[in-house]
Design an enzyme around this catalytic site. Structure first.
Site, short mmCIF file in Angstrom:
data_model
loop_
_atom_site.label_atom_id
_atom_site.label_comp_id
_atom_site.label_asym_id
_atom_site.label_seq_id
_atom_site.Cartn_x
_atom_site.Cartn_y
_atom_site.Cartn_z
N ALA A 121 56.81 56.40 -104.98
CA ALA A 121 55.75 55.39 -105.13
C ALA A 121 55.85 54.67 -106.48
CB ALA A 121 54.39 56.08 -105.00
N CYS A 124 24.31 67.94 -104.32
CA CYS A 124 23.30 69.02 -104.26
C CYS A 124 22.87 69.24 -102.82
CB CYS A 124 22.08 68.65 -105.11
SG CYS A 124 20.79 69.92 -105.03
N HIS A 178 37.38 60.70 -98.91
CA HIS A 178 37.24 62.17 -98.87
C HIS A 178 36.52 62.71 -100.08
CE1 HIS A 178 40.88 62.43 -95.93
NE2 HIS A 178 39.76 62.09 -95.33
N TYR A 225 38.49 74.16 -106.33
CA TYR A 225 38.18 72.82 -106.85
C TYR A 225 38.03 72.82 -108.37
CZ TYR A 225 37.99 71.32 -102.11
OH TYR A 225 38.38 71.03 -100.84
N GLN A 229 42.48 58.79 -99.99
CA GLN A 229 42.17 60.14 -99.50
C GLN A 229 42.11 61.11 -100.67
OE1 GLN A 229 44.58 60.92 -95.59
NE2 GLN A 229 45.81 59.59 -96.89
N ASN A 230 42.56 60.64 -101.84
CA ASN A 230 42.65 61.51 -103.00
C ASN A 230 41.28 61.68 -103.65
OD1 ASN A 230 45.37 61.45 -102.50
ND2 ASN A 230 45.80 59.86 -104.02
N CYS A 290 21.11 72.12 -110.23
CA CYS A 290 21.18 70.68 -110.03
C CYS A 290 20.32 70.00 -111.11
CB CYS A 290 20.64 70.32 -108.64
SG CYS A 290 20.35 68.56 -108.40
C1 BV8 Z 1 36.78 64.31 -89.02
C2 BV8 Z 1 39.52 66.40 -99.31
C3 BV8 Z 1 35.22 63.62 -87.36
C4 BV8 Z 1 39.34 67.75 -99.84
C5 BV8 Z 1 40.79 66.44 -97.22
C6 BV8 Z 1 40.37 70.63 -85.05
C7 BV8 Z 1 39.19 71.10 -85.60
C8 BV8 Z 1 38.44 70.34 -86.51
C9 BV8 Z 1 38.89 69.09 -86.89
C10 BV8 Z 1 40.08 68.63 -86.36
C11 BV8 Z 1 40.82 69.39 -85.45
N1 BV8 Z 1 41.92 68.66 -85.12
C12 BV8 Z 1 41.91 67.50 -85.79
C13 BV8 Z 1 40.79 67.47 -86.54
C14 BV8 Z 1 40.36 66.39 -87.42
C15 BV8 Z 1 40.74 66.79 -88.84
C16 BV8 Z 1 42.24 66.73 -88.96
O1 BV8 Z 1 42.80 65.65 -88.94
N2 BV8 Z 1 42.86 67.93 -89.09
C17 BV8 Z 1 44.31 67.98 -89.25
C18 BV8 Z 1 44.68 69.23 -90.06
C19 BV8 Z 1 44.93 68.02 -87.85
N3 BV8 Z 1 40.11 65.82 -89.69
C20 BV8 Z 1 38.87 66.06 -90.16
O2 BV8 Z 1 38.26 67.10 -90.01
C21 BV8 Z 1 38.24 64.88 -90.86
N4 BV8 Z 1 36.94 64.65 -90.30
O3 BV8 Z 1 37.70 64.22 -88.23
O4 BV8 Z 1 35.46 64.10 -88.69
C22 BV8 Z 1 34.96 62.17 -87.43
C23 BV8 Z 1 35.98 61.29 -87.81
C24 BV8 Z 1 35.72 59.93 -87.84
C25 BV8 Z 1 34.46 59.45 -87.54
C26 BV8 Z 1 33.45 60.36 -87.18
C27 BV8 Z 1 33.70 61.72 -87.12
C28 BV8 Z 1 38.07 65.17 -92.33
C29 BV8 Z 1 39.42 65.36 -92.97
C30 BV8 Z 1 39.26 65.39 -94.49
C31 BV8 Z 1 39.71 66.71 -95.05
N5 BV8 Z 1 39.72 66.64 -96.51
N6 BV8 Z 1 40.76 66.31 -98.55
C32 BV8 Z 1 40.45 68.14 -100.75
O5 BV8 Z 1 41.22 67.27 -101.23
O6 BV8 Z 1 40.55 69.36 -100.99
S1 BV8 Z 1 42.26 66.29 -96.43
C33 BV8 Z 1 43.58 66.22 -97.52
O7 BV8 Z 1 44.79 66.37 -96.81
C34 BV8 Z 1 43.75 64.87 -98.16
O8 BV8 Z 1 42.56 64.27 -98.52
C35 BV8 Z 1 44.50 64.07 -97.13
O9 BV8 Z 1 43.63 63.38 -96.28
C36 BV8 Z 1 45.15 65.13 -96.28
C37 BV8 Z 1 46.65 64.95 -96.19
O10 BV8 Z 1 47.09 64.83 -97.45
P1 BV8 Z 1 48.05 63.62 -97.92
O11 BV8 Z 1 47.26 62.82 -98.87
O12 BV8 Z 1 48.73 62.91 -96.82
O13 BV8 Z 1 49.07 64.51 -98.69
P2 BV8 Z 1 50.25 65.36 -98.07
O14 BV8 Z 1 50.59 66.39 -99.10
O15 BV8 Z 1 49.92 65.80 -96.67
O16 BV8 Z 1 51.41 64.29 -97.97
C38 BV8 Z 1 51.90 63.70 -99.15
C39 BV8 Z 1 52.87 62.63 -98.71
O17 BV8 Z 1 53.34 61.96 -99.89
C40 BV8 Z 1 54.09 63.20 -98.03
O18 BV8 Z 1 54.38 62.41 -96.88
C41 BV8 Z 1 55.20 63.06 -99.06
O19 BV8 Z 1 56.45 62.75 -98.45
C42 BV8 Z 1 54.74 61.88 -99.86
N7 BV8 Z 1 55.16 61.91 -101.27
C43 BV8 Z 1 55.32 62.99 -102.08
N8 BV8 Z 1 55.71 62.56 -103.30
C44 BV8 Z 1 55.78 61.21 -103.25
C45 BV8 Z 1 55.44 60.78 -101.96
N9 BV8 Z 1 55.42 59.48 -101.60
C46 BV8 Z 1 55.76 58.58 -102.54
N10 BV8 Z 1 56.10 58.90 -103.81
C47 BV8 Z 1 56.13 60.20 -104.19
N11 BV8 Z 1 56.47 60.51 -105.46
#
Ligand code: BV8
Length: 224
Positions: free
Chosen positions: A215, A113, A105, A52, A87-88, A132
Site C-alpha cells: 500500500a 458505556c 468497526h 484491546y 475497518q481499522n 464511566c
Molecule cells: C454483521 C473490529 C449483521 C474489532 C472486526 C456466522 C455467525 C455470525 C456472523 C457471521 C457468520 N458468518 C458471517 C458472519 C458475518 C460476520 C463475518 O463476516 N464473519 C466472517 C469471519 C465470515 N460479520 C459480522 O459479524 C459483522 N456484522 O454481519 O452484522 C449485519 C450486517 C449488515 C447490516 C445489518 C446487520 C461485523 C464484523 C466486524 C467484526 N469486527 N474488527 C477489532 O478490530 O478487533 S473485523 C476485523 O477483521 C477487521 O475490522 C476487518 O473487518 C476484518 C478483516 O480484516 P482486514 O482488515 O481485511 O485484515 P486482514 O488481516 O484479514 O487482511 C489484511 C489484508 O491486507 C490481506 O489481504 C493482506 O494481503 C493485505 N496486506 C498486508 N500487508 C499489506 C497488505 N496490503 C497492502 N500493503 C501491505 N503492506
C-alpha cells in the site's frame, strides 16, 4: 469525481500494526473471531480488555505511512467528494491528516458505556474497569463492532457507494462482511471498482481492476 475508499488492516501493516492474517488470525492463542465477540466479552471481559488494551497501548509506537498520507492529500483535492470508510480501529488516517473518515468497526480510542450508552475518548486501559465519566457506572467496553454486531453508519456507507464514481479497496482480505460485499454493491450501481492489495483478496475477481503490491507504494502512485 466522487470516490469511496475502503481500507483494512493492510494499509496500517507498514506502520507496524499487525494485520489479522499476519498472526494467522491468532492472538495469545485465541482466534480473533473468538475474542472479538459479545459472547467472549460476557464470558471473560478481562481477556477481551487485555486484547484491546494491548492494541490501544501499541498505537503510541506507530506512525502513519505513505499510504495514509496519500489519502490525506487526496482529501485536500477532493474535499467532500472523498469518503474513507475504514475497518481499522487505529487512528492513523486521522493522524495523517484525513478528516472524512468513517470507522465502520469503531475505534480503539473510544469507549462505550453499557449503562448510559455514552461514548468517551479513551487512551488508557479499560481492563481495570474504570467508571464511566458520564454516569459513574463501571460499565465501559471497547467502542468496537464485534462479530455478530452491526457495523456503524451502514446507511451512510450504502448511500455513498450508490453515488460514487469510483470505489477503491485498500489492504483488506475481503474475509469479513458486510465490508467484503461493498465491491458488489458498488458495481451493481454502475460504480467503477479498483483493489490495491498485497495479494489477491477473496473478492479480487469482483473488481474491474486489481493491482498487487505494498500500500505504501501503490496508494501514492494511484493518488498522484
Ligand atoms: C454483521 C473490529 C449483521 C474489532 C472486526 C456466522 C455467525 C455470525 C456472523 C457471521 C457468520 N458468518 C458471517 C458472519 C458475518 C460476520 C463475518 O463476516 N464473519 C466472517 C469471519 C465470515 N460479520 C459480522 O459479524 C459483522 N456484522 O454481519 O452484522 C449485519 C450486517 C449488515 C447490516 C445489518 C446487520 C461485523 C464484523 C466486524 C467484526 N469486527 N474488527 C477489532 O478490530 O478487533 S473485523 C476485523 O477483521 C477487521 O475490522 C476487518 O473487518 C476484518 C478483516 O480484516 P482486514 O482488515 O481485511 O485484515 P486482514 O488481516 O484479514 O487482511 C489484511 C489484508 O491486507 C490481506 O489481504 C493482506 O494481503 C493485505 N496486506 C498486508 N500487508 C499489506 C497488505 N496490503 C497492502 N500493503 C501491505 N503492506
Amino acid at each position: 469525481m466522487r470516490v469511496v475508499v475502503l481500507t483494512g488492516a493492510g494499509i496500517s501493516a507498514e506502520s507496524g500494526v499487525p494485520t489479522f492474517r499476519d498472526a494467522d488470525g491468532l492472538w495469545e492463542g485465541h482466534r480473533v473471531e473468538d475474542v472479538a465477540t459479545p459472547e467472549a466479552y460476557a464470558a471473560q471481559p478481562a481477556v477481551v480488555h487485555r486484547f484491546y488494551d494491548a492494541r490501544r497501548a501499541a498505537l503510541a509506537g506507530v506512525e502513519p505511512n505513505p499510504a495514509h498520507r496519500a489519502l490525506a492529500r487526496l482529501e485536500e483535492h477532493l474535499g467532500d467528494d472523498l469518503l474513507v470508510v475504514t475497518q481499522n480501529i487505529d487512528d492513523l488516517h486521522e493522524r495523517a491528516g484525513s478528516t472524512r473518515v468513517l470507522h465502520m468497526h469503531g475505534e480503539l480510542l473510544s469507549a462505550l458505556c453499557r449503562a448510559c450508552e455514552g461514548r468517551v475518548r479513551w487512551a488508557g486501559d479499560l481492563g481495570d474497569f474504570p467508571d464511566c465519566p458520564s454516569c459513574g457506572v463501571s460499565a465501559l467496553r471497547p467502542d468496537v463492532v464485534w462479530f455478530g454486531e452491526i457495523p456503524y453508519q451502514m446507511d451512510r456507507i450504502q448511500e455513498a457507494l450508490e453515488r460514487a464514481d469510483l470505489f477503491v479497496s485498500i489492504g483488506t482480505s475481503g474475509a469479513v462482511y458486510p465490508a467484503a460485499g461493498f465491491v458488489q454493491y458498488a458495481s451493481g450501481h454502475g460504480v467503477r471498482t479498483l483493489e490495491l492489495n498485497l495479494q489477491p483478496s477473496e473478492v479480487s475477481r469482483l473488481f474491474h481492476e486489481a493491482r498487487q503490491g505494498l500500500a505504501g507504494e501503490l496508494v501514492p502512485v494511484w493518488v498522484e
